[in-house]
Design an enzyme around this catalytic site. Structure first.
Site, mmCIF file in Angstrom:
data_model
loop_
_atom_site.group_PDB
_atom_site.id
_atom_site.type_symbol
_atom_site.label_atom_id
_atom_site.label_comp_id
_atom_site.label_asym_id
_atom_site.label_seq_id
_atom_site.Cartn_x
_atom_site.Cartn_y
_atom_site.Cartn_z
ATOM 1 N N CYS A 170 0.827 -1.200 0.000
ATOM 2 C CA CYS A 170 0.000 0.000 0.000
ATOM 3 C C CYS A 170 0.866 1.258 0.000
ATOM 4 C CB CYS A 170 -0.917 0.006 1.227
ATOM 5 S SG CYS A 170 -2.290 1.163 1.084
ATOM 6 N N ASP A 212 -5.354 -3.656 11.409
ATOM 7 C CA ASP A 212 -4.160 -2.813 11.465
ATOM 8 C C ASP A 212 -3.915 -2.413 12.904
ATOM 9 O OD1 ASP A 212 -2.041 -1.250 10.670
ATOM 10 O OD2 ASP A 212 -3.237 0.217 9.567
#
Length: 230
Positions: A8, A131
């Site tokens: 990402c 996360d």
């Protein structure tokens, strides 16, 4: 099936190509102005065109309104919308229905209480991304380079499909895989030489570490009825 790998916060052709050539499955572009990884819609569209057909394209947004999402969807043509803010279950469902794209909901994890919120999203989002919850005072919802206690994930339903993120790099990803057995792995700051600056060598090393991981017999984990292996 193989562990899904997502990189990402890509922003250059060089680093995108490094990820694609190393066999990445998903590439993410960040549309959050406060992030050092943020790219313009036009820049992301050019990079997405370069990646299309070789990896799934993910657009990361944070509590974005429908007009902003529509601009990204129309110009970038992502395969996924990654919602990395405080989007409610209802908002996730609304976005998924309105735009007709697969939706990944990121949840910040620090405690067992955070884990408890995951099942509510599981039937709404196509995939969850777990996360590390940002440290106090942090201005970014992700990409902060910190991990969380992976043992917290022992409380999850073993059939829950999720990707693991937060402080992962080539040195610790094998341990993360052994302990959690996720559907997929996501990295951002762990493959950077400085905030927002992806490093081709670190990208290659990270993906190689995942592809080279071999679980022992007692480390198997079943996701949606499929045994995960490398």
């Amino acid at each position: 099936m193989s562990v899904i790998v997502k990189i990402c916060g890509l922003s250059t052709e060089e680093t995108l190509d490094a990820a694609l050539d190393a066999g990445v499955d998903m590439v993410g572009f960040v549309f959050f102005p406060k992030s050092p990884r943020a790219v313009s819609i036009e820049r992301a569209a050019a990079l997405a065109a370069r990646a299309r057909g070789r990896a799934e394209i993910v657009a990361l947004t944070v509590d974005m309104d429908d007009a902003g999402l529509a601009a990204i969807v129309d110009t970038v043509r992502p395969d996924w919308l990654q919602l990395h803010g405080g989007e409610s279950v209802a908002r996730v469902a609304e976005i998924r229905q309105r735009f007709g794209l697969k939706v990944m909901k990121a949840l910040g994890i620090r405690s067992a209480e955070d884990i408890a919120s995951a099942p509510a999203y599981a039937g709404i989002a196509d995939r969850l991304l777990l996360d590390a919850k940002p440290p106090k005072g942090a201005t970014l919802p992700g990409g902060n380079g910190v991990t969380f206690d992976w043992h917290l994930l022992d409380a999850l339903d073993p059939g829950l499909s999720y990707m693991l993120s937060g402080g992962l790099d080539a040195d610790n990803v094998a341990e993360a895989l052994a302990l959690t057995r996720p559907f997929g792995i996501d990295a951002s700051s762990g493959v950077e030489s400085a905030p927002g600056i992806k490093d081709p060598a670190r990208i290659r090393a990270f993906i190689a570490a995942i592809r080279g991981f071999r679980p022992t017999a007692d480390q198997g984990r079943t996701i949606a009825g499929e045994r995960i292996s490398s």
